[in-house]
Design a protein around this motif. Sequence first.
Motif, PDB file in Angstrom:
ATOM      1  N   GLY A 101       0.495  19.418  29.388  1.00 39.15           N
ATOM      2  CA  GLY A 101      -0.659  19.860  30.167  1.00 39.15           C
ATOM      3  C   GLY A 101      -1.109  18.912  31.258  1.00 39.15           C
ATOM      4  N   ALA A 102      -0.405  17.791  31.456  1.00 37.77           N
ATOM      5  CA  ALA A 102      -0.787  16.850  32.506  1.00 37.77           C
ATOM      6  C   ALA A 102      -0.437  17.423  33.873  1.00 37.77           C
ATOM      7  CB  ALA A 102      -0.089  15.513  32.311  1.00 37.77           C
ATOM      8  N   THR A 103      -1.210  17.051  34.872  1.00 36.33           N
ATOM      9  CA  THR A 103      -0.871  17.435  36.232  1.00 36.33           C
ATOM     10  C   THR A 103       0.267  16.548  36.718  1.00 36.33           C
ATOM     11  OG1 THR A 103      -2.426  15.877  37.229  1.00 36.33           O
ATOM     12  CG2 THR A 103      -3.255  18.085  36.695  1.00 36.33           C
ATOM     13  N   ILE A 104       0.915  16.947  37.797  1.00 34.01           N
ATOM     14  CA  ILE A 104       2.024  16.147  38.315  1.00 34.01           C
ATOM     15  C   ILE A 104       1.544  14.778  38.772  1.00 34.01           C
ATOM     16  CG2 ILE A 104       1.850  17.000  40.691  1.00 34.01           C
ATOM     17  CD1 ILE A 104       5.111  16.295  38.733  1.00 34.01           C
ATOM     18  N   ALA A 105       0.305  14.698  39.271  1.00 39.75           N
ATOM     19  CA  ALA A 105      -0.236  13.403  39.702  1.00 39.75           C
ATOM     20  C   ALA A 105      -0.374  12.461  38.527  1.00 39.75           C
ATOM     21  CB  ALA A 105      -1.581  13.613  40.391  1.00 39.75           C
ATOM     22  N   GLY A 135      12.990   6.057  40.160  1.00 42.48           N
ATOM     23  CA  GLY A 135      12.210   6.173  38.936  1.00 42.48           C
ATOM     24  C   GLY A 135      12.074   7.606  38.465  1.00 42.48           C
ATOM     25  N   VAL A 136      11.922   8.534  39.394  1.00 38.98           N
ATOM     26  CA  VAL A 136      11.794   9.946  39.023  1.00 38.98           C
ATOM     27  C   VAL A 136      13.072  10.436  38.338  1.00 38.98           C
ATOM     28  CG1 VAL A 136      11.656  12.270  39.971  1.00 38.98           C
ATOM     29  CG2 VAL A 136      10.061  10.532  40.749  1.00 38.98           C
ATOM     30  N   VAL A 137      14.229  10.054  38.875  1.00 38.97           N
ATOM     31  CA  VAL A 137      15.497  10.452  38.262  1.00 38.97           C
ATOM     32  C   VAL A 137      15.646   9.809  36.888  1.00 38.97           C
ATOM     33  CG1 VAL A 137      18.010  10.301  38.480  1.00 38.97           C
ATOM     34  CG2 VAL A 137      16.619  10.859  40.475  1.00 38.97           C
ATOM     35  N   ARG A 138      15.314   8.535  36.805  1.00 36.59           N
ATOM     36  CA  ARG A 138      15.482   7.786  35.558  1.00 36.59           C
ATOM     37  C   ARG A 138      14.549   8.289  34.459  1.00 36.59           C
ATOM     38  NH1 ARG A 138      14.533   3.477  37.721  1.00 36.59           N
ATOM     39  NH2 ARG A 138      12.372   3.135  37.085  1.00 36.59           N
ATOM     40  N   GLU A 139      13.336   8.665  34.825  1.00 39.95           N
ATOM     41  CA  GLU A 139      12.335   9.049  33.832  1.00 39.95           C
ATOM     42  C   GLU A 139      11.996  10.539  33.882  1.00 39.95           C
ATOM     43  OE1 GLU A 139       8.995   6.489  33.479  1.00 39.95           O
ATOM     44  OE2 GLU A 139      10.110   4.695  34.062  1.00 39.95           O
ATOM     45  N   ARG A 140      12.957  11.321  34.259  1.00 42.90           N
ATOM     46  CA  ARG A 140      12.735  12.770  34.355  1.00 42.90           C
ATOM     47  C   ARG A 140      12.206  13.350  33.042  1.00 42.90           C
ATOM     48  NH1 ARG A 140      17.228  17.345  36.112  1.00 42.90           N
ATOM     49  NH2 ARG A 140      15.916  19.169  35.699  1.00 42.90           N
ATOM     50  N   ALA A 141      12.832  12.991  31.927  1.00 44.67           N
ATOM     51  CA  ALA A 141      12.441  13.554  30.631  1.00 44.67           C
ATOM     52  C   ALA A 141      10.995  13.218  30.293  1.00 44.67           C
ATOM     53  CB  ALA A 141      13.378  13.055  29.541  1.00 44.67           C
ATOM     54  N   ALA A 142      10.595  11.969  30.556  1.00 47.48           N
ATOM     55  CA  ALA A 142       9.227  11.553  30.239  1.00 47.48           C
ATOM     56  C   ALA A 142       8.212  12.288  31.112  1.00 47.48           C
ATOM     57  CB  ALA A 142       9.090  10.049  30.429  1.00 47.48           C
ATOM     58  N   ILE A 143       8.532  12.460  32.383  1.00 55.14           N
ATOM     59  CA  ILE A 143       7.622  13.165  33.297  1.00 55.14           C
ATOM     60  C   ILE A 143       7.468  14.623  32.863  1.00 55.14           C
ATOM     61  CG2 ILE A 143       7.289  13.957  35.666  1.00 55.14           C
ATOM     62  CD1 ILE A 143       8.784  11.429  36.574  1.00 55.14           C
ATOM     63  N   GLU A 144       8.585  15.259  32.564  1.00 58.93           N
ATOM     64  CA  GLU A 144       8.522  16.667  32.163  1.00 58.93           C
ATOM     65  C   GLU A 144       7.823  16.839  30.817  1.00 58.93           C
ATOM     66  OE1 GLU A 144      12.590  17.955  32.482  1.00 58.93           O
ATOM     67  OE2 GLU A 144      12.311  18.547  34.588  1.00 58.93           O
ATOM     68  N   PRO A 182       3.490  23.896  44.036  1.00 60.78           N
ATOM     69  CA  PRO A 182       2.119  24.270  43.670  1.00 60.78           C
ATOM     70  C   PRO A 182       1.916  24.544  42.181  1.00 60.78           C
ATOM     71  CG  PRO A 182       2.780  25.382  45.689  1.00 60.78           C
ATOM     72  CD  PRO A 182       3.998  24.723  45.153  1.00 60.78           C
ATOM     73  N   ARG A 183       3.003  24.776  41.451  1.00 60.36           N
ATOM     74  CA  ARG A 183       2.894  25.045  40.018  1.00 60.36           C
ATOM     75  C   ARG A 183       3.040  23.775  39.185  1.00 60.36           C
ATOM     76  NH1 ARG A 183       7.001  29.830  38.836  1.00 60.36           N
ATOM     77  NH2 ARG A 183       6.141  29.523  36.738  1.00 60.36           N
ATOM     78  N   HIS A 184       2.978  22.612  39.838  1.00 58.17           N
ATOM     79  CA  HIS A 184       3.067  21.308  39.175  1.00 58.17           C
ATOM     80  C   HIS A 184       4.383  21.147  38.415  1.00 58.17           C
ATOM     81  CE1 HIS A 184      -1.067  19.921  39.974  1.00 58.17           C
ATOM     82  NE2 HIS A 184      -1.367  21.206  39.917  1.00 58.17           N
ATOM     83  N   ARG A 185       5.467  21.567  39.045  1.00 54.88           N
ATOM     84  CA  ARG A 185       6.788  21.385  38.468  1.00 54.88           C
ATOM     85  C   ARG A 185       7.509  20.259  39.202  1.00 54.88           C
ATOM     86  NH1 ARG A 185       9.547  27.176  38.810  1.00 54.88           N
ATOM     87  NH2 ARG A 185       8.839  26.862  40.965  1.00 54.88           N
TER      88      ARG A 185
END
Length: 265
Positions: free
Chosen positions: A169-173, A154-163, A253-256
Motif C-alpha cells: 500500500g505504499a506510494t511510489i514516493a 538501485g531500482v534494478v537491484r532492489e526491484r523486489a523490495a520496491i514492489e 499514475p497508478r504508482h507502478r
Amino acid sequence: MTPIVLHAQDLAVAAILVVLDGALSLALGLGLHRQLAIAATRMVLQLLLIGLVLRSVFALASPPMTLLVVLVMVGIAAREVATRPQQRLARFGSYIVGGAAVALATFLTSILALTTALRPSPWYDAHYAIPLAGIVLGNVLNAASLALDSLLGGVVRERAAIEARLALGATIAVAMRRLVREALRRALLPIVNQMSAAGVVTLPGIMTGQILAGLDPMEAVKYQILLMFLLSGGSGLAAVAAVLLAARRLTDPRHRLRLDRLIHR
C-alpha cells in the motif's frame, strides 16, 4: 606583479613529463603509451580550438552568440550525463533528464552569480558568463550523472523490495525514498570532499590560476569561496532534478514501477 606569459617552448618542457609517463608505460608493459599520446594530443587540440572560439566570441560581444556557446556546452554535458550510467531510460529519457538537470542548475547558478556577486556590465558579458558556466557545468555534470547512475542501478537491484512496499500500500514516493536519498548522498559527496579539503589539502584550480596571474591571494581566496558555494548549490540542484525526473519516468499514475522503460547497456 606582471602576469607571466607562456610560450610554446615552455609548454614543450612541461610535455616532457607526459613523454616520461609514456616511457614508463613501455618499460613496465602497462600498454598505456598509445592512450597517453592520443589523450595529450586531443587535449592540446581541443584547448587550442576552444581558445580560438572564445577569442572570436569575446570580440563579437554578441548575447545570442554567448547563449549559443553556453547551450552547446549544456548539450554536450547532457550527453555525458546520459551515457555514463550503466542503465538508461528508454526513448531518449536519459538525455532529457540529463539536459534538464544540467540546464536548470547551470543557468540558475550562473545567473545568480552574474547578477548578484560578480555584476559585470552587462551581466551577460561573455568574458564572465562562458567561463563561469563552464566551471559550473563540470561539477553539475558529475553530480547529475552520479545521482542518475545510483538511482537507476538501485531500482534494478532492489526491484523486489520496491514492489513489495507497493503491494503493501505504499506510494511510489515512499517505496523509492531510500534509493532517492542514497542517490543524492552519492552525488553530493564529491563537492563535500572538495570543500573540506580546499585550502588545507589542496589549493583549488581557479585560486591557483589567479595567484599565478598576479591577483592578490586574498582576492583569489574570495573568488574561490564564491565558486565553491556556487558549485555546491549547482550540484545539489542538478542531483535533485536528475533523481526526481528519472523517478517520475520510472513510474506511472497508478504508482507502478515501470522497469520496461529502462535499457541495460
